[in-house]
Design a protein around this motif. Structure first.
Motif, PDB file in Angstrom:
ATOM      1  N   LEU A 153      26.567   9.988 -16.124  1.00  0.00           N
ATOM      2  CA  LEU A 153      26.484  10.900 -17.258  1.00  0.00           C
ATOM      3  C   LEU A 153      27.244  10.337 -18.456  1.00  0.00           C
ATOM      4  N   ILE A 154      26.722  10.640 -19.630  1.00  0.00           N
ATOM      5  CA  ILE A 154      27.417  10.367 -20.885  1.00  0.00           C
ATOM      6  C   ILE A 154      27.431  11.682 -21.662  1.00  0.00           C
ATOM      7  N   ARG A 155      28.124  11.682 -22.785  1.00  0.00           N
ATOM      8  CA  ARG A 155      28.139  12.855 -23.656  1.00  0.00           C
ATOM      9  C   ARG A 155      27.374  12.487 -24.930  1.00  0.00           C
ATOM     10  N   ARG A 156      26.611  13.471 -25.459  1.00  0.00           N
ATOM     11  CA  ARG A 156      25.885  13.264 -26.710  1.00  0.00           C
ATOM     12  C   ARG A 156      26.234  14.390 -27.663  1.00  0.00           C
ATOM     13  N   CYS A 157      26.445  14.012 -28.913  1.00  0.00           N
ATOM     14  CA  CYS A 157      26.824  14.963 -29.957  1.00  0.00           C
ATOM     15  C   CYS A 157      25.580  15.601 -30.571  1.00  0.00           C
ATOM     16  N   GLY A 158      25.581  16.923 -30.633  1.00  0.00           N
ATOM     17  CA  GLY A 158      24.479  17.636 -31.268  1.00  0.00           C
ATOM     18  C   GLY A 158      24.530  17.579 -32.781  1.00  0.00           C
ATOM     19  N   ALA A 159      25.703  17.278 -33.346  1.00  0.00           N
ATOM     20  CA  ALA A 159      25.845  17.234 -34.805  1.00  0.00           C
ATOM     21  C   ALA A 159      25.402  15.889 -35.379  1.00  0.00           C
ATOM     22  N   CYS A 160      25.889  14.785 -34.816  1.00  0.00           N
ATOM     23  CA  CYS A 160      25.540  13.465 -35.376  1.00  0.00           C
ATOM     24  C   CYS A 160      24.558  12.696 -34.498  1.00  0.00           C
ATOM     25  N   GLY A 161      24.321  13.174 -33.282  1.00  0.00           N
ATOM     26  CA  GLY A 161      23.339  12.551 -32.408  1.00  0.00           C
ATOM     27  C   GLY A 161      23.821  11.350 -31.625  1.00  0.00           C
ATOM     28  N   ARG A 162      25.074  10.940 -31.822  1.00  0.00           N
ATOM     29  CA  ARG A 162      25.566   9.737 -31.155  1.00  0.00           C
ATOM     30  C   ARG A 162      26.090  10.048 -29.751  1.00  0.00           C
ATOM     31  N   ALA A 163      25.895   9.073 -28.868  1.00  0.00           N
ATOM     32  CA  ALA A 163      26.404   9.191 -27.504  1.00  0.00           C
ATOM     33  C   ALA A 163      27.795   8.578 -27.442  1.00  0.00           C
ATOM     34  N   HIS A 164      28.588   9.036 -26.482  1.00  0.00           N
ATOM     35  CA  HIS A 164      29.902   8.425 -26.278  1.00  0.00           C
ATOM     36  C   HIS A 164      30.289   8.460 -24.805  1.00  0.00           C
ATOM     37  N   HIS A 165      31.186   7.573 -24.485  1.00  0.00           N
ATOM     38  CA  HIS A 165      31.765   7.484 -23.145  1.00  0.00           C
ATOM     39  C   HIS A 165      33.133   6.872 -23.332  1.00  0.00           C
ATOM     40  N   TYR A 166      34.129   7.351 -22.819  1.00  0.00           N
ATOM     41  CA  TYR A 166      34.427   8.212 -21.708  1.00  0.00           C
ATOM     42  C   TYR A 166      34.201   9.655 -22.127  1.00  0.00           C
ATOM     43  N   PRO A 167      33.964  10.548 -21.156  1.00  0.00           N
ATOM     44  CA  PRO A 167      33.698  11.948 -21.492  1.00  0.00           C
ATOM     45  C   PRO A 167      34.871  12.618 -22.210  1.00  0.00           C
ATOM     46  N   ARG A 168      34.540  13.266 -23.322  1.00  0.00           N
ATOM     47  CA  ARG A 168      35.518  14.038 -24.100  1.00  0.00           C
ATOM     48  C   ARG A 168      34.883  15.362 -24.504  1.00  0.00           C
ATOM     49  N   GLU A 169      35.698  16.303 -24.863  1.00  0.00           N
ATOM     50  CA  GLU A 169      35.199  17.619 -25.259  1.00  0.00           C
ATOM     51  C   GLU A 169      34.813  17.674 -26.735  1.00  0.00           C
ATOM     52  N   PHE A 170      34.943  16.559 -27.422  1.00  0.00           N
ATOM     53  CA  PHE A 170      34.570  16.479 -28.835  1.00  0.00           C
ATOM     54  C   PHE A 170      33.949  15.110 -29.089  1.00  0.00           C
ATOM     55  N   CYS A 171      33.229  14.991 -30.191  1.00  0.00           N
ATOM     56  CA  CYS A 171      32.603  13.723 -30.557  1.00  0.00           C
ATOM     57  C   CYS A 171      33.650  12.829 -31.240  1.00  0.00           C
ATOM     58  N   PRO A 172      33.866  11.608 -30.745  1.00  0.00           N
ATOM     59  CA  PRO A 172      34.840  10.723 -31.380  1.00  0.00           C
ATOM     60  C   PRO A 172      34.340  10.118 -32.692  1.00  0.00           C
ATOM     61  N   HIS A 173      33.062  10.354 -33.007  1.00  0.00           N
ATOM     62  CA  HIS A 173      32.485   9.799 -34.237  1.00  0.00           C
ATOM     63  C   HIS A 173      32.589  10.780 -35.404  1.00  0.00           C
ATOM     64  N   CYS A 174      32.294  12.069 -35.142  1.00  0.00           N
ATOM     65  CA  CYS A 174      32.312  13.049 -36.237  1.00  0.00           C
ATOM     66  C   CYS A 174      33.233  14.239 -35.951  1.00  0.00           C
ATOM     67  N   TRP A 175      33.836  14.257 -34.798  1.00  0.00           N
ATOM     68  CA  TRP A 175      34.801  15.280 -34.372  1.00  0.00           C
ATOM     69  C   TRP A 175      34.176  16.635 -34.061  1.00  0.00           C
ATOM     70  N   SER A 176      32.859  16.702 -33.987  1.00  0.00           N
ATOM     71  CA  SER A 176      32.203  17.953 -33.636  1.00  0.00           C
ATOM     72  C   SER A 176      32.487  18.299 -32.170  1.00  0.00           C
ATOM     73  N   GLU A 177      32.549  19.584 -31.887  1.00  0.00           N
ATOM     74  CA  GLU A 177      32.693  20.038 -30.507  1.00  0.00           C
ATOM     75  C   GLU A 177      31.341  20.385 -29.892  1.00  0.00           C
ATOM     76  N   ASP A 178      30.251  20.113 -30.635  1.00  0.00           N
ATOM     77  CA  ASP A 178      28.882  20.363 -30.158  1.00  0.00           C
ATOM     78  C   ASP A 178      28.408  19.152 -29.346  1.00  0.00           C
ATOM     79  N   VAL A 179      28.978  18.970 -28.161  1.00  0.00           N
ATOM     80  CA  VAL A 179      28.619  17.846 -27.304  1.00  0.00           C
ATOM     81  C   VAL A 179      28.126  18.366 -25.959  1.00  0.00           C
ATOM     82  N   THR A 180      27.158  17.656 -25.396  1.00  0.00           N
ATOM     83  CA  THR A 180      26.576  18.056 -24.117  1.00  0.00           C
ATOM     84  C   THR A 180      26.477  16.849 -23.196  1.00  0.00           C
ATOM     85  N   TRP A 181      26.341  17.139 -21.892  1.00  0.00           N
ATOM     86  CA  TRP A 181      26.147  16.092 -20.900  1.00  0.00           C
ATOM     87  C   TRP A 181      24.707  15.610 -20.954  1.00  0.00           C
TER      88      TRP A 181
END
Length: 144
Positions: free
Chosen positions: A27-55
């Motif tokens: 699993l990875i996390r994807r941001c609903g605000a900017c659309g970017r994926a990230h890993h390691y799993p976090r509760e926020f997007c490290p690119h835009c700081w949105s908390e709209d992230v899903t598995w």
């Protein structure tokens, strides 16, 4: 403490990730605000700081970004695995993750490999995820 340093200690947030890994899914996390994926799993997007992230289930495909052959590690159970290949891979979805490369032939000579089922390692080598005791590791894709 189990005396092993290679097993995760899931918490309430990461349990979803580790449960999926135990089932053979990365699993990875994807941001609903900017659309970017990230890993390691976090509760926020490290690119835009949105908390709209899903598995999201990753494809399991990656390329080798960099690696190092580890010849000494005194922590259990790593001492029984040396030499092994520690690596950073770039997932097909974009994020990079630290991992181990398995099945790449002789770790002491990872740049040589004549057997198509045990390809040699070089930057950009195509990889696929596999799991060892519920931990994602990667292996080179066969050249056949």
């Amino acid at each position: 403490m189990t005396g092993r340093f290679d097993l995760p200690e899931p918490d309430a947030f990461t349990r979803t990730y580790w449960d999926a890994a135990a089932e053979g899914r990365l699993l990875i996390r994807r941001c609903g605000a900017c659309g970017r994926a990230h890993h390691y799993p976090r509760e926020f997007c490290p690119h835009c700081w949105s908390e709209d992230v899903t598995w999201e289930t990753a494809s399991g495909r990656a390329t080798l970004y960099t690696w190092s052959v580890v010849h000494r590690n005194d922590l259990p159970p790593f001492s029984g695995r040396v030499p092994y290949v520690a690596a950073v891979v770039e997932l097909a979805e974009g994020p990079r993750m630290m991992t181990e490369i398995v099945g790449a032939g002789d770790p002491l000579h990872p740049l040589t490999g004549e057997d198509p089922d045990r390809p040699h390692l070089s930057a950009g080598t195509e990889l696929e995820v596999t799991f060892r005791e519920g931990i994602p590791v990667f292996r080179a894709v066969s050249r056949r």
